[in-house]
Design an enzyme around this catalytic site. Structure first.
Site, short mmCIF file in Angstrom:
data_model
loop_
_atom_site.label_atom_id
_atom_site.label_comp_id
_atom_site.label_asym_id
_atom_site.label_seq_id
_atom_site.Cartn_x
_atom_site.Cartn_y
_atom_site.Cartn_z
CG HIS B 86 50.95 -96.28 -10.43
ND1 HIS B 86 50.47 -96.77 -11.49
CD2 HIS B 86 51.46 -96.79 -9.69
CE1 HIS B 86 49.90 -97.99 -11.07
NE2 HIS B 86 50.83 -98.27 -9.85
CG ASP B 115 18.49 -91.06 -4.95
OD1 ASP B 115 19.74 -91.44 -4.63
OD2 ASP B 115 17.98 -90.49 -5.96
CD1 TRP B 151 52.32 -94.57 -2.18
CD2 TRP B 151 50.37 -93.95 -1.06
NE1 TRP B 151 51.91 -95.52 -1.10
CE2 TRP B 151 50.76 -95.07 -0.47
CE3 TRP B 151 49.03 -93.36 -0.88
CZ2 TRP B 151 49.81 -95.85 0.47
CZ3 TRP B 151 48.45 -93.86 0.21
CH2 TRP B 151 48.69 -95.08 0.92
CB SER B 179 35.46 -85.93 -3.25
OG SER B 179 34.56 -87.23 -3.89
CB SER B 180 36.58 -89.70 0.42
OG SER B 180 37.66 -89.31 -0.39
CG HIS B 263 46.90 -100.23 8.90
ND1 HIS B 263 47.65 -101.10 8.00
CD2 HIS B 263 45.94 -100.88 9.20
CE1 HIS B 263 47.19 -102.31 7.97
NE2 HIS B 263 46.18 -102.00 8.55
CD GLU B 265 42.80 -94.51 1.81
OE1 GLU B 265 42.16 -93.86 2.49
OE2 GLU B 265 42.66 -94.89 0.36
CE1 TYR B 267 42.70 -104.77 6.63
CE2 TYR B 267 44.08 -103.36 7.54
CZ TYR B 267 43.65 -104.76 7.20
OH TYR B 267 44.83 -105.49 7.64
CB SER B 278 30.05 -111.54 1.65
OG SER B 278 31.48 -111.58 2.21
CG HIS B 312 52.06 -102.49 10.25
ND1 HIS B 312 50.87 -103.14 10.43
CD2 HIS B 312 51.91 -101.80 8.96
CE1 HIS B 312 50.04 -102.59 9.63
NE2 HIS B 312 50.62 -101.92 8.66
CG HIS B 313 53.06 -98.79 7.10
ND1 HIS B 313 52.89 -99.31 5.86
CD2 HIS B 313 51.70 -98.86 7.73
CE1 HIS B 313 51.81 -99.95 5.69
NE2 HIS B 313 50.82 -99.94 6.72
CB THR B 338 42.26 -111.10 7.63
OG1 THR B 338 42.35 -110.05 8.30
CG2 THR B 338 42.20 -111.28 6.26
CE LYS B 341 35.59 -109.58 7.06
NZ LYS B 341 34.13 -109.63 6.29
NE ARG B 460 57.90 -99.22 -1.85
CZ ARG B 460 56.73 -98.48 -1.24
NH1 ARG B 460 57.09 -98.74 0.18
NH2 ARG B 460 55.79 -98.22 -1.79
C1 HEM Z 1 46.92 -109.64 6.92
C2 HEM Z 1 46.72 -108.65 6.49
C3 HEM Z 1 48.26 -107.61 6.42
C4 HEM Z 1 49.25 -107.38 6.96
C5 HEM Z 1 49.90 -108.21 8.37
C6 HEM Z 1 50.28 -106.24 6.50
C7 HEM Z 1 51.34 -105.90 7.05
C8 HEM Z 1 51.98 -104.93 6.17
C9 HEM Z 1 53.35 -104.36 6.79
C10 HEM Z 1 53.85 -104.81 7.94
C11 HEM Z 1 53.65 -103.54 5.69
C12 HEM Z 1 55.04 -102.48 5.99
C13 HEM Z 1 55.81 -102.94 5.03
C14 HEM Z 1 57.21 -102.14 5.01
O1 HEM Z 1 56.85 -101.16 4.44
O2 HEM Z 1 58.29 -102.61 5.24
C15 HEM Z 1 52.47 -103.40 4.68
C16 HEM Z 1 52.66 -102.53 3.66
C17 HEM Z 1 51.64 -102.07 2.80
N1 HEM Z 1 50.31 -102.91 3.02
FE1 HEM Z 1 49.82 -104.29 4.14
N2 HEM Z 1 49.26 -105.72 5.40
C18 HEM Z 1 47.90 -106.57 5.50
C19 HEM Z 1 47.07 -106.33 4.38
C20 HEM Z 1 47.06 -105.12 3.39
C21 HEM Z 1 45.90 -104.96 2.78
C22 HEM Z 1 44.29 -105.54 2.88
C23 HEM Z 1 46.13 -103.99 2.29
C24 HEM Z 1 45.40 -103.09 1.13
C25 HEM Z 1 44.11 -103.46 0.65
C26 HEM Z 1 47.49 -103.45 2.33
C27 HEM Z 1 48.23 -102.58 1.87
C28 HEM Z 1 49.35 -102.21 2.09
C29 HEM Z 1 50.27 -101.20 1.40
C30 HEM Z 1 49.59 -100.19 0.15
C31 HEM Z 1 51.45 -101.10 2.00
C32 HEM Z 1 52.60 -100.28 1.56
C33 HEM Z 1 52.48 -98.71 1.90
C34 HEM Z 1 53.70 -98.21 1.28
O3 HEM Z 1 54.78 -98.35 1.76
O4 HEM Z 1 53.77 -97.47 0.14
N3 HEM Z 1 47.95 -104.36 3.11
N4 HEM Z 1 51.54 -104.38 4.89
CU LIG Z 2 49.45 -101.01 7.19
#
Ligand code: HEM
Ligand SMILES: [Cu+2]
Lengths: 219, 536
Positions: B86, B115, B151, B179-180, B263, B265, B267, B278, B312-313, B338, B341, B460
């Site tokens: 998924h 084009d 994933w 591809s990307s 990370h 990714e 963005y 916008s 931070h992950h 952010t 914006k 999770r």
């Molecule tokens: C203000 C902006 C953001 C902050 C401060 C932030 C912070 C964080 C932090 C600290 C985690 C880790 C949490 C953990 O695993 O304990 C996390 C996970 C995640 N964030 Fe954000 N994030 C932000 C914006 C975004 C945006 C814009 C996206 C995507 C469009 C995003 C997608 C994700 C994803 C996919 C995960 C989980 C990844 C995984 O463990 O599978 N985040 N974020």
């Molecule tokens: Cu991140």
């Protein structure tokens, strides 16, 4: 096609005015061939960036090791024996060193520290024995991998003797006591009062060189 | 003199074009061999939608299993395959191809180019994609099942506890990556080289800007992902020990490499959304976008900062305190651009003559709900707090707010906004409103309560849970099914639109819409801007 060249931005002015504005513009439109060549050139530069980043991803591996060796932050202590020489014992404080043992999954050995923890002054020598037994019915070569927590303490744990410096072969049913001698560097940051030293035993019989197996059988 | 050159260029272009127009092959071959940016954009968008439905079906399996505590519908190993695939499908098969599809359709039209710069490569970069996902999906039917390690494919889950299908997983990720990368190179070259005369960088629409920056991010980090999967492959099958402590490697290093890609990714999946919002908000506010230049700089700084926050992950991996502090503050720093914006979008609406057409409804929902996701991100960035939140449903709630009500809502907003330009007909507005309200209500029922079970400690990626979470999970699952069904309304609407059912629209389509794409006829002709327009 003709419809489109009549679209808004051109119809707003007479076409003559449009052409003259066009002429004064420095950018002369390029032919298709020129354009294609230029695009290919830009694309090629970007391909180099891609290759560079792919190389970078593999370069991260040695960089990571170097970084961690210098800072010790991944808890990996040195793989070489330290020499215990003119070390000043810091009697003003004691640190507690705990020992944890585990075997990697699928590894049948019994493995334990004879002492769960010891307290000593930084600079003082400590000695611990580890007990291993191979209860399985095959000969196994093991490798112990140490890990220290908190990671930053790894730089301050100096081992003068450790079973983890070499392979540990045990024949089926054999047991052994393995010694480990170490001291904690007196430079250890003051805020660290407890250290945990963990050993994980891995079965490396499959990957170890045949020579080692021969040596084991002769011993 | 130069005027003549211009005229000559016109003539030869026109001749060439007339020639082209005769030779659009019919049927399947047209789509297989097409190098036309609009055709390829359509292919990408349909592909993304189909993947969205397949990935969505897997989410339904997950929510059905979690409807009640205990194990009832699928066995845990299959549950793990569902969460893994998924995630992979939604990230690499739905969101990213949808944005690439939008870039194909819109970037040339917005900068006045005939084009994409490398049309043949464009064809390739699309057509290898279905194979990547065919391989990934077929791995589910192998002995031992498909990938089940999440994933994020952390080692040693992927290197020691995984099945043989890992080889297929690696291969398919390689194809997606290629591809990307090809798509991104195409976007960069197009934007750098093919802008119409007068289209300076600071006149480019923000969608073009955000995609330019996204493309650079892709070029920088997709190769790192390729490196990571390759190391997993060799560790698993060829005896290397990049991530195996027994051989001198380090499993934590996997996480560093993965998140160095991961990370940026995230963005990659949100910057184009910023561009879309916008574009839409000013149209329906009948005002110019507030703070254009600050939007450009904010986007660029988000992209740069995204390279220094990856750990931070990994707060719970035992990093030294100094490193945790660094990554905490760097992460919090990202919320400044952010916030700029969000402020600019709201300021654009301030005292505008607002109307609430379907794209605008999605755009406003985006602004509110994405902000909720940003705030929960900020909570996660607080290192000591993250020790509690990490790997709970709170994280799941966070990234679904930013990705579903963020990225996916922006894609839907974009489709509603530009669809009439593509088909020449207004879509079924009643269905569109139904789609919006059903999605909005169900998506919040689906994801908002996840915050609470997460804070209460529900982990999770586990197919069972403690009894006290039962009520909330029931409601979450109901929200999930409702959100899934709501997307079928969208499917019907799109099919109707593609069959050109609806009222014809004007060239400008929306009163208040500005930009080159609204100056060409509706539906957009097969070839546009063969003669570059001149931008004042
Ligand atoms: C203000 C902006 C953001 C902050 C401060 C932030 C912070 C964080 C932090 C600290 C985690 C880790 C949490 C953990 O695993 O304990 C996390 C996970 C995640 N964030 Fe954000 N994030 C932000 C914006 C975004 C945006 C814009 C996206 C995507 C469009 C995003 C997608 C994700 C994803 C996919 C995960 C989980 C990844 C995984 O463990 O599978 N985040 N974020
Ligand atoms: Cu991140």
């Amino acid at each position: 096609m003709s419809k489109q060249s009549e679209s808004k931005h051109t119809t707003e002015k007479s076409s003559a005015a449009f052409e003259s504005e066009r002429a004064s513009d420095v950018q002369i439109p390029k032919t298709r061939a020129q354009m294609a060549a230029e695009n290919a050139k830009t694309a090629k530069k970007l391909v180099f960036v891609v290759i560079g980043m792919l190389g970078f991803s593999f370069a991260l591996v040695p960089l990571y090791d170097v970084f961690c060796d210098l800072t010790g932050i991944n808890g990996k202590p040195s793989n070489e024996a330290a020499v215990y020489e003119s070390v000043v014992i810091d009697e003003s404080r004691t640190v507690k060193v705990e020992f944890i043992t585990r075997t990697h999954s699928g590894m049948a050995w019994e493995f334990e520290a004879r002492t769960a923890d010891i307290r000593l002054h930084p600079g003082e020598m400590g000695e611990v024995e580890f007990y291993v037994r191979n209860p399985s019915d095959r000969d196994i070569i093991a490798q112990a991998i140490p890990s220290i927590s908190p990671g930053t303490a790894a730089l301050y744990v100096n081992k003068t003797e450790c079973f983890c410096f070499k392979h540990q072969p045990l024949k089926a049913g054999e047991e052994a006591l393995m010694p480990m001698k170490f001291y904690v560097d007196p430079q250890l940051p003051k805020d660290i009062t407890v250290l945990t030293l963990q050993y994980t035993l891995y079965d490396i019989s499959a990957t170890v060189k045949p020579a080692a197996v021969v040596a084991m059988n002769n011993s | 003199m130069s005027t003549e050159t211009v005229n000559e260029a016109h003539d030869s272009d026109d001749g060439h074009d007339a020639h082209h127009e005769h030779h659009i092959p019919k049927g399947l071959l047209r789509w297989l061999f097409t190098t036309n940016h609009k055709d390829i954009g359509t292919l990408y968008l349909w592909f993304a939608f189909i993947m969205f439905l397949i990935g969505g079906a897997m989410a339904m399996v997950i929510r059905a299993e979690l409807f009640q505590p205990g194990l009832q519908i699928v066995d845990p190993h299959f549950f793990n395959q569902m969460t893994t695939v998924h995630g992979l499908i939604m990230v690499f098969g739905a969101v990213m191809p949808a944005f690439t599809g939008l870039a194909n359709w819109l970037v040339p039209m917005m900068i006045g180019a005939p084009d994409m710069a490398l049309p043949r490569m464009n064809n390739w970069s699309f057509w290898i994609l279905p194979f990547a996902f065919l391989i990934l999906l077929s791995s589910l039917f192998m002995d031992g099942g498909g990938p089940a390690f999440g994933w994020t494919f952390y080692a040693p889950l992927s290197t020691q506890y995984s099945g043989d299908s890992t080889a297929l997983f690696v291969f398919s990720v390689h194809i997606m990556g290629i591809s990307s990368i090809m798509g991104a190179i195409n976007v960069v070259v197009t934007i750098l080289n093919m802008r119409a005369p007068g289209m300076t960088y600071m006149k480019m629409p923000l969608f073009v800007w955000t995609w330019l920056i996204t493309a650079f991010l892709l070029i920088a980090v997709m190769p790192v992902l390729a490196g990571a999967v390759t190391m997993v492959l060799t560790d698993k099958f060829f005896g290397t020990s990049f991530f195996d402590a027994a051989g001198g490697g380090d499993p934590v290093m996997f996480q560093h490499i993965f998140w160095f890609f991961g990370h940026p990714e995230v963005y990659i999946m949100i910057l184009p959304a910023f561009g879309i919002i916008s574009a839409i908000v000013p149209t329906f506010s009948r005002k110019k976008l507030f703070g254009y230049a600050s939007m450009v700089y904010a986007t660029a700084s988000i992209a740069l900062l995204s390279f220094i926050v990856w750990a931070h992950h990994m707060f719970t991996t035992g990093m030294p305190v100094a490193a945790e502090m660094f990554f905490m503050f760097a992460t919090m720093l990202i919320s400044v651009p952010t916030g700029v914006k969000v402020f600019n979008w709201v300021a654009t609406m301030w005292r505008g003559s607002l109307t609430f057409e379907v794209p605008m409804m999605f755009a406003i929902a985006f602004i509110v709900l994405f902000t909720i996701g940003g705030l929960s991100g900020l909570m996660l960035a607080i290192t000591p707090a993250d020790f509690q939140y990490h790997d709970t449903y709170f994280v799941v709630a966070h990234f679904h707010y930013v990705l579903v009500t963020g990225a996916v809502f922006s894609i839907m907003a974009a489709v509603y906004y530009w669809l009439p330009k593509w088909t020449g007909k207004m879509f079924d507005i009643t269905l569109g409103k139904w789609h919006f309200w059903c999605s909005l209500i169900s998506v919040n029922l689906l994801f908002f309560p996840m915050h609470f079970v997460g804070l209460a400690g529900m982990p999770r990626r586990i197919p069972d849970y403690a009894l006290q979470f039962a009520d909330i999970n029931k409601w979450v699952s109901i929200g999930g099914f409702a959100f899934g069904l709501s997307q079928l309304i969208f499917l019907v609407l799109i099919i109707k639109a593609c069959r050109k059912i609806g009222e014809p629209v004007s060239d400008q389509v929306w009163e208040g819409a500005e930009g080159l794409e609204w100056e060409i006829p509706s539906p957009a002709p097969y070839h546009t801007f063969e003669t570059p327009p001149f931008i004042k």
